[in-house]
Write a protein that holds these residues in place. Structure first.
Motif, PDB file in Angstrom:
ATOM      1  N   SER A   3       0.848  -1.186   0.000  1.00  0.00           N
ATOM      2  CA  SER A   3       0.000   0.000   0.000  1.00  0.00           C
ATOM      3  C   SER A   3       0.882   1.234   0.000  1.00  0.00           C
ATOM      4  O   SER A   3       2.048   1.169   0.420  1.00  0.00           O
ATOM      5  CB  SER A   3      -0.943   0.028   1.207  1.00  0.00           C
ATOM      6  OG  SER A   3      -0.219   0.158   2.398  1.00  0.00           O
ATOM      7  N   VAL A   4       0.338   2.320  -0.501  1.00  0.00           N
ATOM      8  CA  VAL A   4       1.090   3.567  -0.605  1.00  0.00           C
ATOM      9  C   VAL A   4       0.237   4.703  -0.055  1.00  0.00           C
ATOM     10  O   VAL A   4      -0.955   4.812  -0.392  1.00  0.00           O
ATOM     11  CB  VAL A   4       1.452   3.872  -2.074  1.00  0.00           C
ATOM     12  CG1 VAL A   4       2.223   5.190  -2.164  1.00  0.00           C
ATOM     13  CG2 VAL A   4       2.270   2.732  -2.667  1.00  0.00           C
ATOM     14  N   THR A   5       0.842   5.530   0.758  1.00  0.00           N
ATOM     15  CA  THR A   5       0.145   6.689   1.314  1.00  0.00           C
ATOM     16  C   THR A   5       0.869   7.967   0.911  1.00  0.00           C
ATOM     17  O   THR A   5       2.060   8.126   1.193  1.00  0.00           O
ATOM     18  CB  THR A   5       0.095   6.612   2.850  1.00  0.00           C
ATOM     19  OG1 THR A   5      -0.568   5.410   3.242  1.00  0.00           O
ATOM     20  CG2 THR A   5      -0.671   7.809   3.420  1.00  0.00           C
ATOM     21  N   GLN A   6       0.151   8.830   0.243  1.00  0.00           N
ATOM     22  CA  GLN A   6       0.681  10.165  -0.054  1.00  0.00           C
ATOM     23  C   GLN A   6      -0.037  11.120   0.894  1.00  0.00           C
ATOM     24  O   GLN A   6      -1.246  11.296   0.819  1.00  0.00           O
ATOM     25  CB  GLN A   6       0.440  10.523  -1.520  1.00  0.00           C
ATOM     26  CG  GLN A   6       1.316   9.690  -2.440  1.00  0.00           C
ATOM     27  CD  GLN A   6       1.173  10.074  -3.900  1.00  0.00           C
ATOM     28  OE1 GLN A   6       0.722   9.277  -4.711  1.00  0.00           O
ATOM     29  NE2 GLN A   6       1.576  11.289  -4.237  1.00  0.00           N
ATOM     30  N   LEU A   7       0.726  11.699   1.758  1.00  0.00           N
ATOM     31  CA  LEU A   7       0.159  12.407   2.897  1.00  0.00           C
ATOM     32  C   LEU A   7      -0.502  13.725   2.539  1.00  0.00           C
ATOM     33  O   LEU A   7      -1.351  14.214   3.273  1.00  0.00           O
ATOM     34  CB  LEU A   7       1.254  12.638   3.938  1.00  0.00           C
ATOM     35  CG  LEU A   7       1.853  11.332   4.488  1.00  0.00           C
ATOM     36  CD1 LEU A   7       3.123  11.604   5.263  1.00  0.00           C
ATOM     37  CD2 LEU A   7       0.834  10.623   5.370  1.00  0.00           C
ATOM     38  N   ASP A   8      -0.103  14.301   1.426  1.00  0.00           N
ATOM     39  CA  ASP A   8      -0.639  15.613   1.052  1.00  0.00           C
ATOM     40  C   ASP A   8      -1.394  15.495  -0.266  1.00  0.00           C
ATOM     41  O   ASP A   8      -0.817  15.096  -1.274  1.00  0.00           O
ATOM     42  CB  ASP A   8       0.489  16.638   0.905  1.00  0.00           C
ATOM     43  CG  ASP A   8       1.349  16.701   2.143  1.00  0.00           C
ATOM     44  OD1 ASP A   8       2.544  16.377   2.049  1.00  0.00           O
ATOM     45  OD2 ASP A   8       0.811  17.059   3.207  1.00  0.00           O
ATOM     46  N   SER A   9      -2.653  15.859  -0.275  1.00  0.00           N
ATOM     47  CA  SER A   9      -3.413  15.786  -1.519  1.00  0.00           C
ATOM     48  C   SER A   9      -3.131  16.997  -2.408  1.00  0.00           C
ATOM     49  O   SER A   9      -3.181  16.894  -3.623  1.00  0.00           O
ATOM     50  CB  SER A   9      -4.911  15.708  -1.224  1.00  0.00           C
ATOM     51  OG  SER A   9      -5.326  16.855  -0.498  1.00  0.00           O
ATOM     52  N   GLN A  10      -2.822  18.131  -1.775  1.00  0.00           N
ATOM     53  CA  GLN A  10      -2.516  19.332  -2.537  1.00  0.00           C
ATOM     54  C   GLN A  10      -1.347  20.056  -1.899  1.00  0.00           C
ATOM     55  O   GLN A  10      -1.293  20.206  -0.671  1.00  0.00           O
ATOM     56  CB  GLN A  10      -3.735  20.262  -2.587  1.00  0.00           C
ATOM     57  CG  GLN A  10      -4.930  19.670  -3.310  1.00  0.00           C
ATOM     58  CD  GLN A  10      -5.999  20.708  -3.578  1.00  0.00           C
ATOM     59  OE1 GLN A  10      -5.697  21.840  -3.937  1.00  0.00           O
ATOM     60  NE2 GLN A  10      -7.244  20.327  -3.428  1.00  0.00           N
ATOM     61  N   VAL A  11      -0.425  20.508  -2.738  1.00  0.00           N
ATOM     62  CA  VAL A  11       0.721  21.277  -2.253  1.00  0.00           C
ATOM     63  C   VAL A  11       0.877  22.515  -3.132  1.00  0.00           C
ATOM     64  O   VAL A  11       1.274  22.418  -4.289  1.00  0.00           O
ATOM     65  CB  VAL A  11       2.013  20.441  -2.294  1.00  0.00           C
ATOM     66  CG1 VAL A  11       3.216  21.309  -1.930  1.00  0.00           C
ATOM     67  CG2 VAL A  11       1.918  19.259  -1.339  1.00  0.00           C
ATOM     68  N   PRO A  12       0.523  23.677  -2.607  1.00  0.00           N
ATOM     69  CA  PRO A  12       0.790  24.921  -3.341  1.00  0.00           C
ATOM     70  C   PRO A  12       2.145  25.470  -2.916  1.00  0.00           C
ATOM     71  O   PRO A  12       2.492  25.445  -1.734  1.00  0.00           O
ATOM     72  CB  PRO A  12      -0.343  25.838  -2.869  1.00  0.00           C
ATOM     73  CG  PRO A  12      -0.675  25.345  -1.495  1.00  0.00           C
ATOM     74  CD  PRO A  12      -0.289  23.890  -1.419  1.00  0.00           C
TER      75      PRO A  12
END
Lengths: 113, 117
Positions: A3-12
Motif C-alpha cells: 500500500s502507498v500513502t501520499q500524505l498531502d493531496s494538494q501542495v501549493p
C-alpha cells in the motif's frame, strides 16, 4: 500486498521555492519504488525509480527522491520549482516478483507565480 | 524509452452502446499489459491484467462481462466497455512492462477519456 500513502493531496508553492512531496509505503517484502507525473488529460510519465543501490535517486526535470527503509518512505524533492512543474504526482510501489504497480492517491502540485 | 499508444484519445457514446479502446506497444512486444481506470482527481485503480494468449486476470470488483479484454497479439490489447452507462465515464489508461528486463518499469499510454451520455 503493498500500500502507498501520499500524505498531502494538494501542495501549493511559489515559483523557485523548494518542495517536498511525501510518500510512505507498506510492504512485507522488498519493493521497487517509483514517482510518476501526470499532466492534465495525459498518461503517466516516469520521474524516477528506486530499484536498489544508492538511496538517493535523481530523476528528470531536476527531481530527486530518497529511499528510507527504516521509515518506509520515498519522498520526492526539488530545490527550485517552475510553473511548468504544476501537475499531479503519483508515488507507486511494486514487489520484486510482480509487475503490477500500486499507486498512492496522488498529490496535486501547484506552482504559483 | 518504449512507447505505448492508445486509441481513441477520447470518445463520447450513448448509454447502452459498446466502446472499444486499443492499447498498442509501438516498438516492443508485450506479453502482459495492464488496464487502469482513473476517476477525476483520483488515483489509478488497476482493473485487469491482459495476457497474450490467455484470459485476462481481473481485480476484485471488476465485472468481467462488462469490461472485455482481448490480448490479440504481442503488441495489441483491447478493452471493450459493453453496454456502457454514465457511471462508466472515466479516464482509462493502459500500460506495458519494460521489455525483456527484470527491472520493473511500466510504460503508460496517453489515456482514453470515455464519456457516456
Amino acid at each position: 500486498a503493498q500500500s502507498v500513502t501520499q500524505l498531502d493531496s494538494q501542495v501549493p508553492v511559489f515559483e523557485e521555492a523548494p518542495v517536498e512531496l511525501r510518500c510512505n509505503y507498506s510492504s512485507s517484502v522488498s519493493v521497487y519504488l517509483f514517482w510518476y507525473v501526470q499532466y492534465p488529460n495525459q498518461g503517466l510519465q516516469l520521474l524516477l525509480k528506486y530499484l536498489s543501490g544508492s538511496t538517493l535517486v535523481k530523476g528528470i526535470n531536476g527531481f530527486e527522491a530518497e529511499f528510507n527503509k527504516s521509515q518506509t518512505s520515498f519522498h520526492l524533492r526539488k530545490p527550485s520549482v517552475h510553473i511548468s512543474d504544476t501537475a499531479e504526482y503519483f508515488c507507486a510501489v511494486s514487489d520484486r516478483s510482480a509487475r503490477q504497480l500500486t499507486f498512492g492517491s496522488g498529490t496535486q502540485l501547484t506552482v504559483l507565480p | 524509452g518504449a512507447v505505448v499508444s492508445q486509441h481513441p484519445s477520447w470518445v463520447i457514446c450513448k448509454s447502452g452502446t459498446s466502446v472499444k479502446i486499443e492499447c498498442r506497444s509501438l516498438d516492443f512486444q508485450a506479453t502482459t499489459m495492464f488496464w487502469y481506470r482513473q476517476f477525476p482527481k483520483q488515483s489509478l485503480m488497476l482493473m485487469a491484467t491482459s495476457n497474450e494468449g490467455s484470459k485476462a486476470t481481473y481485480e476484485q470488483g471488476v465485472e468481467k462481462d462488462k469490461f472485455l479484454i482481448n490480448h490479440a497479439s504481442l503488441t495489441l490489447s483491447t478493452l471493450t466497455v459493453t453496454s456502457a452507462h454514465p457511471e462508466d465515464s472515466s479516464f482509462y489508461i493502459c500500460s506495458a512492462p519494460s521489455p525483456g528486463a527484470i527491472l520493473n518499469e511500466q510504460f503508460f499510454g496517453p489515456g482514453t477519456r470515455l464519456t457516456v451520455l
